[in-house]
Design a protein around this motif. Structure first.
Motif, PDB file in Angstrom:
ATOM      1  N   LYS A 143       0.828  -1.212   0.000  1.00  0.00           N
ATOM      2  CA  LYS A 143       0.000   0.000   0.000  1.00  0.00           C
ATOM      3  C   LYS A 143       0.861   1.260   0.000  1.00  0.00           C
ATOM      4  O   LYS A 143       0.499   2.261  -0.606  1.00  0.00           O
ATOM      5  N   MET A 144       2.029   1.192   0.662  1.00  0.00           N
ATOM      6  CA  MET A 144       2.949   2.336   0.644  1.00  0.00           C
ATOM      7  C   MET A 144       3.500   2.570  -0.762  1.00  0.00           C
ATOM      8  O   MET A 144       3.683   3.710  -1.178  1.00  0.00           O
ATOM      9  N   ILE A 145       3.739   1.488  -1.483  1.00  0.00           N
ATOM     10  CA  ILE A 145       4.230   1.618  -2.860  1.00  0.00           C
ATOM     11  C   ILE A 145       3.174   2.312  -3.718  1.00  0.00           C
ATOM     12  O   ILE A 145       3.475   3.257  -4.455  1.00  0.00           O
ATOM     13  N   GLU A 146       1.926   1.858  -3.622  1.00  0.00           N
ATOM     14  CA  GLU A 146       0.837   2.481  -4.395  1.00  0.00           C
ATOM     15  C   GLU A 146       0.631   3.932  -3.974  1.00  0.00           C
ATOM     16  O   GLU A 146       0.429   4.813  -4.816  1.00  0.00           O
ATOM     17  N   LEU A 147       0.709   4.191  -2.690  1.00  0.00           N
ATOM     18  CA  LEU A 147       0.537   5.549  -2.180  1.00  0.00           C
ATOM     19  C   LEU A 147       1.662   6.462  -2.667  1.00  0.00           C
ATOM     20  O   LEU A 147       1.411   7.611  -3.034  1.00  0.00           O
ATOM     21  N   SER A 148       2.880   5.963  -2.708  1.00  0.00           N
ATOM     22  CA  SER A 148       3.996   6.790  -3.186  1.00  0.00           C
ATOM     23  C   SER A 148       3.817   7.153  -4.660  1.00  0.00           C
ATOM     24  O   SER A 148       4.159   8.262  -5.079  1.00  0.00           O
TER      25      SER A 148
END
Length: 189
Positions: A109-114
């Motif tokens: 989710k952090m990857i998508e958010l970034s």
């Protein structure tokens, strides 16, 4: 391969310092981390004893630590490649990851958010004077708040997220003329 230990250390220290400075233009959070690690190694070097045998061991150890730190910096510069994101998105990921040490949040989710944060920053920073215009910066902050909320990040309010993302965005655009291929290598071959 340099035989004189003090010269070798000073050259490695200067090389690392320059590489870290260049890397900070691309990824402030990780650049600061490497800067602190370099400072720790240099402090160890400066604290060596007057005992010549011990001093030589320290010099060899410091040279090895500096060489290892340089290798780690090179690896960090390429760390985005296996994540499915570019180096700018990795900088935002590192911010999210640093803040997420205070709570649990899934890496995917952090990857998508970034990726989403980078899209927002690119959109808002297309204006040449965006960094000096309070209306655009406010709009950027609102958009960041909305996207962070959509992703449930952070689960508690932490103002550092907004501040760090905004600083990283300004950093990117400040060095926009910085050659992007050079940003990946950051002067270290």
């Amino acid at each position: 391969q340099i035989k004189l230990p003090n010269t070798k250390i000073k050259i490695l220290q200067r090389l690392l310092s320059q590489a870290i400075d260049e890397f900070m233009k691309v990824n402030k959070i990780k650049g600061l981390e490497f800067s602190e690690r370099l400072k720790h190694v240099v402090d160890h070097y400066n604290d060596r004893s007057r005992d010549e045998v011990f001093a030589n061991e320290v010099l060899d150890d410091v040279a090895e630590q500096l060489t290892e730190l340089l290798a780690q910096l090179k690896a960090e510069k390429k760390s985005f490649e296996g994540m499915g994101i570019d180096f700018e998105e990795k900088a935002f990921f590192d911010i999210l990851e640093a803040v997420a040490k205070k709570f649990e949040y899934p890496e995917d989710k952090m990857i998508e958010l970034s990726k989403e944060i980078k899209k927002i920053v690119d959109d808002k920073s297309r204006y040449t004077d965006w960094a000096t215009r309070d209306d655009i910066k406010a709009n950027l902050q609102v958009d960041l708040i909305i996207v962070l909320d959509q992703y449930g990040y952070p689960p508690v309010t932490i103002d550092d997220v907004y501040k760090e993302v905004l600083e990283q965005a300004e950093n990117f655009k400040k060095y926009a003329n910085f050659d992007r291929s050079n940003a990946v290598s950051c002067g270290v071959q």
